[in-house]
Scaffold this motif. Structure first.
Motif, PDB file in Angstrom:
ATOM      1  N   THR A  39       0.818  -1.223   0.000  1.00 43.70           N
ATOM      2  CA  THR A  39       0.000   0.000   0.000  1.00 43.70           C
ATOM      3  C   THR A  39       0.847   1.266   0.000  1.00 43.70           C
ATOM      4  O   THR A  39       0.612   2.181  -0.795  1.00 43.70           O
ATOM      5  CB  THR A  39      -0.934   0.018   1.232  1.00 43.70           C
ATOM      6  OG1 THR A  39      -1.666  -1.193   1.277  1.00 43.70           O
ATOM      7  CG2 THR A  39      -1.910   1.186   1.163  1.00 43.70           C
ATOM      8  N   ILE A  40       1.857   1.320   0.882  1.00 43.45           N
ATOM      9  CA  ILE A  40       2.627   2.576   0.954  1.00 43.45           C
ATOM     10  C   ILE A  40       3.483   2.792  -0.297  1.00 43.45           C
ATOM     11  O   ILE A  40       3.713   3.922  -0.682  1.00 43.45           O
ATOM     12  CB  ILE A  40       3.474   2.714   2.250  1.00 43.45           C
ATOM     13  CG1 ILE A  40       4.607   1.716   2.330  1.00 43.45           C
ATOM     14  CG2 ILE A  40       2.598   2.637   3.486  1.00 43.45           C
ATOM     15  CD1 ILE A  40       5.566   2.011   3.487  1.00 43.45           C
ATOM     16  N   ILE A  41       3.912   1.703  -0.935  1.00 42.21           N
ATOM     17  CA  ILE A  41       4.690   1.842  -2.173  1.00 42.21           C
ATOM     18  C   ILE A  41       3.788   2.404  -3.281  1.00 42.21           C
ATOM     19  O   ILE A  41       4.207   3.273  -4.050  1.00 42.21           O
ATOM     20  CB  ILE A  41       5.301   0.487  -2.624  1.00 42.21           C
ATOM     21  CG1 ILE A  41       6.039  -0.201  -1.468  1.00 42.21           C
ATOM     22  CG2 ILE A  41       6.210   0.670  -3.839  1.00 42.21           C
ATOM     23  CD1 ILE A  41       7.248   0.542  -0.957  1.00 42.21           C
ATOM     24  N   LYS A  42       2.540   1.907  -3.339  1.00 39.21           N
ATOM     25  CA  LYS A  42       1.582   2.408  -4.333  1.00 39.21           C
ATOM     26  C   LYS A  42       1.340   3.897  -4.122  1.00 39.21           C
ATOM     27  O   LYS A  42       1.327   4.686  -5.068  1.00 39.21           O
ATOM     28  CB  LYS A  42       0.247   1.649  -4.219  1.00 39.21           C
ATOM     29  CG  LYS A  42       0.330   0.170  -4.547  1.00 39.21           C
ATOM     30  CD  LYS A  42      -0.995  -0.521  -4.226  1.00 39.21           C
ATOM     31  CE  LYS A  42      -0.849  -2.029  -4.242  1.00 39.21           C
ATOM     32  NZ  LYS A  42      -2.090  -2.708  -3.791  1.00 39.21           N
ATOM     33  N   PHE A  43       1.126   4.271  -2.869  1.00 42.33           N
ATOM     34  CA  PHE A  43       0.868   5.674  -2.538  1.00 42.33           C
ATOM     35  C   PHE A  43       2.078   6.544  -2.909  1.00 42.33           C
ATOM     36  O   PHE A  43       1.948   7.553  -3.599  1.00 42.33           O
ATOM     37  CB  PHE A  43       0.564   5.785  -1.040  1.00 42.33           C
ATOM     38  CG  PHE A  43       0.180   7.174  -0.575  1.00 42.33           C
ATOM     39  CD1 PHE A  43      -1.157   7.492  -0.343  1.00 42.33           C
ATOM     40  CD2 PHE A  43       1.138   8.147  -0.347  1.00 42.33           C
ATOM     41  CE1 PHE A  43      -1.522   8.763   0.099  1.00 42.33           C
ATOM     42  CE2 PHE A  43       0.784   9.416   0.086  1.00 42.33           C
ATOM     43  CZ  PHE A  43      -0.546   9.724   0.317  1.00 42.33           C
ATOM     44  N   MET A  44       3.260   6.115  -2.470  1.00 42.24           N
ATOM     45  CA  MET A  44       4.469   6.920  -2.679  1.00 42.24           C
ATOM     46  C   MET A  44       4.790   7.088  -4.157  1.00 42.24           C
ATOM     47  O   MET A  44       5.066   8.184  -4.626  1.00 42.24           O
ATOM     48  CB  MET A  44       5.680   6.273  -1.994  1.00 42.24           C
ATOM     49  CG  MET A  44       5.775   6.572  -0.524  1.00 42.24           C
ATOM     50  SD  MET A  44       7.423   6.203   0.110  1.00 42.24           S
ATOM     51  CE  MET A  44       7.432   4.422   0.103  1.00 42.24           C
ATOM     52  N   LEU A  45       4.766   5.963  -4.897  1.00 39.45           N
ATOM     53  CA  LEU A  45       5.134   6.040  -6.314  1.00 39.45           C
ATOM     54  C   LEU A  45       4.134   6.867  -7.107  1.00 39.45           C
ATOM     55  O   LEU A  45       4.524   7.648  -7.982  1.00 39.45           O
ATOM     56  CB  LEU A  45       5.249   4.626  -6.908  1.00 39.45           C
ATOM     57  CG  LEU A  45       6.619   3.946  -6.790  1.00 39.45           C
ATOM     58  CD1 LEU A  45       6.558   2.560  -7.435  1.00 39.45           C
ATOM     59  CD2 LEU A  45       7.711   4.771  -7.469  1.00 39.45           C
ATOM     60  N   THR A  46       2.827   6.726  -6.804  1.00 40.64           N
ATOM     61  CA  THR A  46       1.819   7.516  -7.522  1.00 40.64           C
ATOM     62  C   THR A  46       2.020   8.992  -7.229  1.00 40.64           C
ATOM     63  O   THR A  46       1.955   9.851  -8.112  1.00 40.64           O
ATOM     64  CB  THR A  46       0.389   7.100  -7.112  1.00 40.64           C
ATOM     65  OG1 THR A  46       0.305   5.699  -7.062  1.00 40.64           O
ATOM     66  CG2 THR A  46      -0.628   7.621  -8.104  1.00 40.64           C
ATOM     67  N   SER A  47       2.297   9.291  -5.960  1.00 39.40           N
ATOM     68  CA  SER A  47       2.538  10.668  -5.556  1.00 39.40           C
ATOM     69  C   SER A  47       3.753  11.241  -6.289  1.00 39.40           C
ATOM     70  O   SER A  47       3.714  12.358  -6.821  1.00 39.40           O
ATOM     71  CB  SER A  47       2.760  10.710  -4.039  1.00 39.40           C
ATOM     72  OG  SER A  47       2.931  12.027  -3.600  1.00 39.40           O
ATOM     73  N   ILE A  48       4.820  10.448  -6.350  1.00 36.35           N
ATOM     74  CA  ILE A  48       6.049  10.895  -7.015  1.00 36.35           C
ATOM     75  C   ILE A  48       5.796  11.151  -8.499  1.00 36.35           C
ATOM     76  O   ILE A  48       6.228  12.166  -9.046  1.00 36.35           O
ATOM     77  CB  ILE A  48       7.186   9.854  -6.823  1.00 36.35           C
ATOM     78  CG1 ILE A  48       7.663   9.878  -5.369  1.00 36.35           C
ATOM     79  CG2 ILE A  48       8.343  10.116  -7.784  1.00 36.35           C
ATOM     80  CD1 ILE A  48       8.579   8.714  -4.999  1.00 36.35           C
ATOM     81  N   ILE A  49       5.059  10.226  -9.145  1.00 36.28           N
ATOM     82  CA  ILE A  49       4.799  10.372 -10.584  1.00 36.28           C
ATOM     83  C   ILE A  49       4.061  11.678 -10.868  1.00 36.28           C
ATOM     84  O   ILE A  49       4.458  12.465 -11.732  1.00 36.28           O
ATOM     85  CB  ILE A  49       3.987   9.157 -11.108  1.00 36.28           C
ATOM     86  CG1 ILE A  49       4.870   7.911 -11.142  1.00 36.28           C
ATOM     87  CG2 ILE A  49       3.402   9.452 -12.485  1.00 36.28           C
ATOM     88  CD1 ILE A  49       4.096   6.626 -11.394  1.00 36.28           C
ATOM     89  N   VAL A  50       2.967  11.911 -10.129  1.00 36.36           N
ATOM     90  CA  VAL A  50       2.162  13.120 -10.368  1.00 36.36           C
ATOM     91  C   VAL A  50       2.992  14.375 -10.106  1.00 36.36           C
ATOM     92  O   VAL A  50       3.017  15.305 -10.915  1.00 36.36           O
ATOM     93  CB  VAL A  50       0.886  13.104  -9.490  1.00 36.36           C
ATOM     94  CG1 VAL A  50       0.164  14.446  -9.551  1.00 36.36           C
ATOM     95  CG2 VAL A  50      -0.045  11.976  -9.915  1.00 36.36           C
TER      96      VAL A  50
END
Lengths: 175, 132
Positions: A39-50
């Protein structure tokens, strides 16, 4: 004064989203470190991409400037290893423990107190660290596109595609 | 992507929106998100209560002046934002020991407190060393 209010507003929005995404909890953070729950990897990577796409568009338009931190291999490799050890014991990171406290997980208080002590200890040792570890492997303010000698957009596209493939794999594995 | 925990959002949605918050921070205050410097500044402010002369002579507190700045307010905001979200969605829960910890080490509060405190001190030392 305005700057402080913007800081508070930014924090409130960020804390709200961290709680909605369920990334504040010990079980989620340790779940990621145990490779059981991404979950936290999904959150972090999506945040970084945007943020990465948005900030680079604004940079290309000349509206914002990047603030690149210097690469010092000794500091970041050793510091990263030490941070990881502490993170695994505590199960919260500096920002998320404030949010964890906000949703009632009050064991975060021990982490907050520990971090204040850790910061104080670091300040005591700073003169020694500055003349040793912080001089090991100094590469300066470098970026990946700069090292590769290419425009930043190909790097961003590869990063986004790689992340999406990783997300697909997580979902297939139910992580 | 809905979990059994009804009030949560997909981490992709919440994460994506938090990326927009990062952009908002750059546009409004020229700031990139971070939290660990705040612990240095707060430690400095606490030490100032006892020996202000000593603090003002220390290299690290000359570099990171102990004061309340954008990031300090950002960190306070994270607490308020998480509290708002948790209370309005009924997912606020007082908990002294996390579930995964309790499964392995039991519900002993001092034990969890001790490890969390030591972990926090180690994590912050590492974060500051890496300048993160």
């Amino acid at each position: 004064m305005n700057v402080l209010i913007y800081g508070l507003i930014t924090g409130i929005m960020f804390g709200f989203l961290l709680q909605k995404g369920r990334v504040l909890r010990y079980d989620k953070q340790i779940g990621a470190l145990r490779l059981m729950d991404m979950t936290i990897i999904k959150f972090m990577l999506t945040s970084i991409i945007v943020a990465m796409v948005g900030v680079y568009i604004l940079k290309d338009m000349g509206i914002v400037k990047l603030q690149i931190k210097a690469t010092v291999l000794g500091a970041q490799v050793i510091g990263g290893l030490i941070f990881g050890l502490g993170w695994g014991l505590l199960g919260y990171c500096p920002g998320t423990q404030m949010g964890a406290l906000g949703e009632g997980r009050w064991d975060a208080v021990w982490g907050i107190l520990g971090m204040l002590v850790g910061a104080g200890i670091f300040a005591e040792f700073y003169p020694t660290i500055k003349s040793t570890v912080l001089t090991w492997g100094v590469l300066g303010k470098i970026t990946l596109p700069q090292v590769l000698g290419i425009n930043h957009w190909p790097v961003i596209v590869v990063f986004v595609i790689g992340s999406i493939l990783l997300f697909r794999w997580f979902e297939k594995k139910g992580l | 992507m809905k979990s059994k925990d009804g009030s949560s959002w997909s981490p992709y949605l919440a994460g994506g929106l938090s990326g927009l918050v990062s952009i908002f921070a750059v546009l409004t205050a020229d700031k990139f998100l971070g939290a660990s410097t705040t612990f240095v500044k707060t430690a400095g402010m606490i030490e100032q209560l006892f020996s202000p002369e000593r603090v003002s002579a220390m290299d690290y507190f000359i570099k990171e002046v102990p004061n309340i700045d954008w990031q300090w307010m950002f960190v306070v905001g994270i607490f308020i934002g998480a509290l708002l979200s948790a209370v309005t969605s009924k997912s606020f829960q007082w908990k002294a020991v996390p579930d995964m910890w309790a499964d392995r080490f039991g519900l002993n509060v001092p034990k969890r407190a001790f490890v969390a405190f030591i972990g926090g001190a180690i994590a912050m030392f590492g974060a500051r060393l890496a300048d993160g």
